[in-house]
Write an enzyme that holds these catalytic residues in place. Structure first.
Site, PDB file in Angstrom:
ATOM      1  N   SER A   1       0.792  -1.108   0.069  1.00  0.00           N
ATOM      2  CA  SER A   1      -0.258  -0.161   0.099  1.00  0.00           C
ATOM      3  C   SER A   1       0.636   1.513   0.011  1.00  0.00           C
ATOM      4  O   SER A   1       1.881   1.124   1.377  1.00  0.00           O
ATOM      5  CB  SER A   1      -0.912  -0.403   0.950  1.00  0.00           C
ATOM      6  OG  SER A   1      -1.865   0.571   0.766  1.00  0.00           O
ATOM      7  N   GLU A   2       0.046   1.965  -0.955  1.00  0.00           N
ATOM      8  CA  GLU A   2       1.679   3.006  -1.410  1.00  0.00           C
ATOM      9  C   GLU A   2       1.844   4.200  -0.210  1.00  0.00           C
ATOM     10  O   GLU A   2       2.434   4.742   0.224  1.00  0.00           O
ATOM     11  CB  GLU A   2       1.598   4.151  -2.147  1.00  0.00           C
ATOM     12  CG  GLU A   2      -0.351   4.730  -2.208  1.00  0.00           C
ATOM     13  CD  GLU A   2      -1.500   4.000  -3.230  1.00  0.00           C
ATOM     14  OE1 GLU A   2      -1.864   2.585  -2.772  1.00  0.00           O
ATOM     15  OE2 GLU A   2      -1.889   4.595  -3.381  1.00  0.00           O
ATOM     16  N   ASN A   3       0.524   3.772   1.013  1.00  0.00           N
ATOM     17  CA  ASN A   3       1.399   5.203   1.919  1.00  0.00           C
ATOM     18  C   ASN A   3       2.842   4.225   3.014  1.00  0.00           C
ATOM     19  O   ASN A   3       3.266   5.822   3.998  1.00  0.00           O
ATOM     20  CB  ASN A   3       0.032   5.379   2.807  1.00  0.00           C
ATOM     21  CG  ASN A   3      -0.507   3.721   3.534  1.00  0.00           C
ATOM     22  OD1 ASN A   3      -0.387   2.824   3.013  1.00  0.00           O
ATOM     23  ND2 ASN A   3      -0.916   3.875   5.093  1.00  0.00           N
TER      24      ASN A   3
ATOM     25  N   SER B   1       8.604   3.838  -0.835  1.00  0.00           N
ATOM     26  CA  SER B   1       6.839   4.262  -1.298  1.00  0.00           C
ATOM     27  C   SER B   1       7.243   3.966  -3.606  1.00  0.00           C
ATOM     28  O   SER B   1       6.744   3.089  -3.363  1.00  0.00           O
ATOM     29  CB  SER B   1       5.799   4.272  -0.827  1.00  0.00           C
ATOM     30  OG  SER B   1       5.066   3.302  -1.479  1.00  0.00           O
TER      31      SER B   1
END
Lengths: 239, 218
Positions: free
Chosen positions: B45-47, B87
């Site tokens: 998840s890009e966070n 990320s």
């Protein structure tokens, strides 16, 4: 020994913040935001702020508190949903908004802190994000030139920190905080637990204290959850 | 015809052991529910997490542990947290094998639009532009038509673009379509859906082979 960066609280930490400044604020949604510093900025009533932050909070929490008092004139973000007051100010023209792809926003902050004035990225090529930007092909693929971001103050939130400014973040509350810590002319770190220099394991530090000018232990963290999603303890679920 | 879970089930079949996969918000998130038991796949998840697990049990929510949709999640054994620049280094640097995301429109040249409707509130592109610009393997999960029954599978996007020429495969409630050579190629029909129905719902150029198999969905 490093000089102690510790200050008494958010009031001392925000000394020197003035109207018209550009601020960076860490966090993703409401996760890992500098709650105490935001509270102090609300009390200071400084305005005409340009805020660089991935999101703009919700109506009554996070950067939404600054928007309520119309302290922000420009937001530089990647995603700004979930905030009615934001929408009202944006549509009425009171608030200028610069939307940037999330990875470009992160890298622009990192570049600002790392002394790299600009970089090429494929993100946004062929879209309105690329308008007015230099395009250059590398290995046959087009990229756009994005410039670095810096700020007068950067406000970051960490889990633990020491008086030398070394920081450790918890879980996904890390997000934009490390890059913004690097990119602020004055970086203010608020932490849940402030310990003496030499207490933290040097192998486990995420942000070296050289990037931090002031650090304080915050109080009364609410840590609001934006989307509470759970599995029931009664019925097994594959969610 | 497939429902949203059916689309997610079909996309789950595309995932191979050992892959790192980024799932967008909406139908793509459901894909995680249909990975075969025991298959080793890591969700990014890009966070800032690799090894994203299911939602927490009631009472175990942690405000410091969320996904890019800002939902509370858990971390699998072996998970790792990282900052946003790292990320997107994973994403831009093509270390993530598959990106699944939703779309408002897809065009026959692979263009995708999913972030802005002129005249409506603009919320922002989040990480979508970085994801589509760099991922080698992008699957779009979407409904074939909008609520008015108009095709979202188009000759050219009418909405502001998220990325150009980047989509290779689209899985809808009606069909699996591959994009190559500037056209959609009909690869599979959803259960009970005829080729004629797919033609009627597709505005872009659609190339139909002699035999179009029906999807196998468990």
């Amino acid at each position: 020994m490093a000089i102690s960066k510790a200050v008494n609280g958010s009031s001392d930490a925000c000394d020197g913040v003035k109207s018209g400044m550009t601020l960076m604020l860490g966090g993703f949604g409401l996760c890992g935001i500098p709650e105490c510093s935001i509270g102090e900025l609300v009390r200071l009533r400084v305005n005409d702020l340009t805020c660089i932050s991935n999101n703009a909070g919700v109506d009554d929490f996070g950067l939404g508190l600054l928007l309520q008092q119309r302290q922000i004139c420009k937001m530089i973000s990647s995603y700004v949903g979930e905030n009615d007051e934001f929408e009202r100010q944006m549509l009425s023209g009171e608030l200028e908004v610069d939307l940037i792809p999330q990875g470009s926003l992160a890298e622009r902050c990192r570049a600002g802190g790392a002394g790299i004035p600009a970089f090429y990225t494929p993100a946004g090529y062929g879209t309105e994000v690329a308008e007015g930007k230099e395009v250059r092909d590398f290995d046959g693929k087009p990229h756009i030139l994005e410039s670095a971001l810096t700020s007068d103050f950067a406000f970051v939130k960490a889990w633990k920190g020491d008086t030398a400014g070394n920081l450790i973040y918890k879980a996904t509350a890390r997000n934009f905080n490390p890059m913004m810590a690097m990119a602020g002319k004055i970086t203010v770190a608020e932490v849940e637990e402030l310990v003496p220099e030499g207490t933290l394991n040097p192998n486990e530090i995420h942000t070296p204290g050289i990037f931090v000018q002031r650090i304080f232990q915050g109080e009364g963290y609410e840590k609001r959850i934006e989307q509470r999603t759970v599995r029931s303890r009664e019925t097994p679920s594959n969610a | 015809m497939l429902d949203k879970n059916g689309i997610a089930k079909r996309i789950a079949q595309e995932i191979e052991p050992g892959w790192y996969v980024n799932l967008g918000i909406g139908i793509p998130t459901l894909v995680a529910n249909y990975i075969p038991e025991g298959m080793e796949v890591e969700f990014q998840s890009e966070n800032g997490i690799l090894g994203m697990g299911p939602f927490p049990l009631e009472g175990d929510e942690d405000a410091d542990l969320i996904n890019a949709g800002k939902q509370t999640i858990t971390a699998m054994p072996g998970a790792v947290y990282f900052d946003s620049a790292t990320s997107f280094a994973m994403i831009r640097g093509q270390h993530v094998q598959l990106t699944v995301l939703g779309a408002m429109e897809v065009a026959q040249n692979g263009d995708i639009a999913n972030w802005k409707i002129p005249g409506k509130m603009v919320k922002g592109m989040g990480g979508a532009m970085d994801l589509v610009a760099s991922a080698e393997n992008i699957i779009v999960a979407m409904m074939h038509t909008n609520r008015a029954g108009e095709s979202k599978i188009l000759p050219a996007c009418s909405l502001p673009l998220t990325g150009v020429g980047c989509v290779k495969r689209v899985v809808t409630n009606l069909a699996v379509l591959d994009i190559r050579g500037g056209a959609f190629h009909l690869a599979e029909r959803a259960p009970g859906v005829t080729v004629e129905e797919i033609i009627a719902a597709t505005a872009g150029e659609l190339i139909i082979p002699n035999f179009v198999p029906e999807m196998r969905i468990n």
